[in-house]
Motif scaffolding. Structure first.
Motif, mmCIF file in Angstrom:
data_model
loop_
_atom_site.group_PDB
_atom_site.id
_atom_site.type_symbol
_atom_site.label_atom_id
_atom_site.label_comp_id
_atom_site.label_asym_id
_atom_site.label_seq_id
_atom_site.Cartn_x
_atom_site.Cartn_y
_atom_site.Cartn_z
ATOM 1 N N THR A 1 -22.968 -22.154 -25.225
ATOM 2 C CA THR A 1 -23.665 -23.186 -24.455
ATOM 3 C C THR A 1 -22.698 -24.004 -23.611
ATOM 4 O OG1 THR A 1 -25.301 -23.337 -26.234
ATOM 5 C CG2 THR A 1 -25.281 -25.105 -24.626
ATOM 6 N N SER A 2 -21.511 -24.251 -24.157
ATOM 7 C CA SER A 2 -20.514 -25.051 -23.436
ATOM 8 C C SER A 2 -19.890 -24.271 -22.285
ATOM 9 C CB SER A 2 -19.430 -25.515 -24.410
ATOM 10 O OG SER A 2 -19.996 -26.229 -25.488
ATOM 11 N N LEU B 1 -21.424 -22.000 -20.590
ATOM 12 C CA LEU B 1 -22.465 -22.005 -19.559
ATOM 13 C C LEU B 1 -22.507 -23.342 -18.833
ATOM 14 C CD1 LEU B 1 -25.332 -20.148 -21.447
ATOM 15 C CD2 LEU B 1 -24.100 -19.332 -19.424
ATOM 16 N N GLY B 2 -22.240 -24.434 -19.562
ATOM 17 C CA GLY B 2 -22.207 -25.747 -18.919
ATOM 18 C C GLY B 2 -21.141 -25.810 -17.838
ATOM 19 N N ASP C 1 -22.442 -23.773 -14.900
ATOM 20 C CA ASP C 1 -23.518 -24.467 -14.184
ATOM 21 C C ASP C 1 -22.960 -25.580 -13.293
ATOM 22 O OD1 ASP C 1 -25.361 -22.850 -15.391
ATOM 23 O OD2 ASP C 1 -25.985 -24.308 -16.902
ATOM 24 N N LEU D 1 -27.896 -27.624 -15.254
ATOM 25 C CA LEU D 1 -27.654 -28.059 -16.633
ATOM 26 C C LEU D 1 -28.951 -28.410 -17.332
ATOM 27 C CD1 LEU D 1 -24.570 -30.423 -16.242
ATOM 28 C CD2 LEU D 1 -24.646 -28.385 -17.679
ATOM 29 N N GLY E 1 -31.301 -25.131 -17.474
ATOM 30 C CA GLY E 1 -30.668 -24.037 -18.210
ATOM 31 C C GLY E 1 -30.297 -24.396 -19.634
ATOM 32 N N HIS E 2 -30.496 -25.676 -20.007
ATOM 33 C CA HIS E 2 -30.220 -26.143 -21.379
ATOM 34 C C HIS E 2 -28.787 -25.830 -21.804
ATOM 35 C CE1 HIS E 2 -34.469 -27.070 -21.911
ATOM 36 N NE2 HIS E 2 -34.748 -25.871 -21.438
ATOM 37 N N SER E 3 -27.845 -26.024 -20.887
ATOM 38 C CA SER E 3 -26.438 -25.860 -21.225
ATOM 39 C C SER E 3 -25.861 -27.235 -21.569
ATOM 40 C CB SER E 3 -25.675 -25.189 -20.080
ATOM 41 O OG SER E 3 -25.907 -25.853 -18.863
ATOM 42 N N GLU E 4 -24.563 -27.281 -21.834
ATOM 43 C CA GLU E 4 -23.952 -28.489 -22.401
ATOM 44 C C GLU E 4 -22.803 -28.979 -21.533
ATOM 45 O OE1 GLU E 4 -23.994 -31.147 -25.758
ATOM 46 O OE2 GLU E 4 -24.948 -29.189 -25.875
ATOM 47 N N ASN F 1 -16.186 -26.120 -21.422
ATOM 48 C CA ASN F 1 -16.592 -26.483 -20.055
ATOM 49 C C ASN F 1 -15.481 -26.164 -19.073
ATOM 50 O OD1 ASN F 1 -18.540 -29.593 -20.558
ATOM 51 N ND2 ASN F 1 -19.119 -27.463 -20.787
#
Length: 269
Positions: free
Chosen positions: A41-42, A44-45, A48, A80, A83-86, A120
């Motif tokens: 998830t991070s 992807l953040g 994004d 963000l 896409g529910h990223s962090e 990130n």
């Protein structure tokens, strides 16, 4: 929340209580995720946000306008959200409120902060390498934009820019939790991007990706050690702004709800 408490509260107080309860409900699973989920998830953040930085550099290159470039960056914050990223600085209000409510521990918070920040940056570094290879026309713009932050100096003024950056992005998180309307959430993301990037506030991840873009060009007068020193200054300011300007006051306002959550925390894990 007790039924009598709900009756005694006014509409404004009920909205604050509902938002606080929503924050803790979301924060508990975020702080107890597996390593795999947290890392993915991070990463992807970072990617994004990189999409937003790519748009920012394009618009700045074509128009020379900081304000229009800031508006273009909103693509990253919308990504963000949807896409529910962090993002590292989104980890202030929700996780801290969850820890205060007793639904997670401080070590869980430290684990999340460290992992999200590093991943990130890793995801953003890779994405900006791709952007710079694909669009060589952006090299001069990227190098100049990165130097503006990394070579900005360590003064009270630049620290305040980082404090404001942390406060603004955490305010966006609170606005997202204050409504169920997706239109309102997207509007909050666009407004935040405009203020954050358009006004030149310092943000540890966003501006690191701009610095990475410059470093990938080989045209900068700064290096990775210069960036690391700048990052430490920006992270400190972001944390102060996110925790003191935005999170602390909202925790005080929601203290009763969080106290109730603390009492219920052992049964909710």
């Amino acid at each position: 929340m007790e039924p009598d408490d709900h009756i005694m509260r006014g509409p404004g107080e009920r909205r604050v209580a509902e938002a606080a309860e929503r924050i803790v409900t979301e924060g508990r699973p975020r702080l107890h995720r597996t390593w795999t989920s947290l890392v993915a998830t991070s990463l992807l953040g970072g990617i994004d946000v990189g999409v937003g930085v790519m748009a920012l550099l394009f618009v700045r290159h074509e128009t020379g306008s900081e304000l229009l470039a800031g508006l273009a960056f909103s693509v990253g914050l919308i990504a963000l959200l949807l896409g529910h990223s962090e993002l590292f600085t989104e980890g202030f209000l929700v996780p801290v409120a969850t820890v205060v409510a007793g639904a997670a521990g401080w070590l869980d918070l430290a684990r999340m902060w460290a992992t999200v920040l590093v991943m990130n940056l890793v995801g953003g570094w890779v994405f900006m390498w791709l952007v710079m290879q694909a669009y060589p026309d952006l090299h001069r713009t990227a190098a100049a934009a990165g130097a503006k932050f990394v070579e900005g100096g360590y003064t009270l003024g630049t620290f305040c820019l980082a404090v404001l950056g942390g406060g603004v992005i955490t305010l966006m998180t609170r606005m997202h939790h204050g409504t169920d309307s997706m239109t309102a959430k997207i509007t909050a993301s666009i407004a935040t991007a405009f203020v954050l990037a358009g006004f030149g506030l310092w943000h540890s991840v966003l501006d690191s990706l701009i610095a990475f873009a410059g470093l990938h060009t080989g045209m900068t007068s700064y290096g990775y050690l210069d960036w690391l020193r700048w990052l430490a200054w920006a992270v400190l300011g972001n944390i102060v702004g996110g925790l003191l300007l935005t999170t602390a006051l909202r925790l005080i306002r929601s203290a009763q709800v969080l106290s109730d959550g603390s009492a219920q925390a052992p049964d909710s894990r």
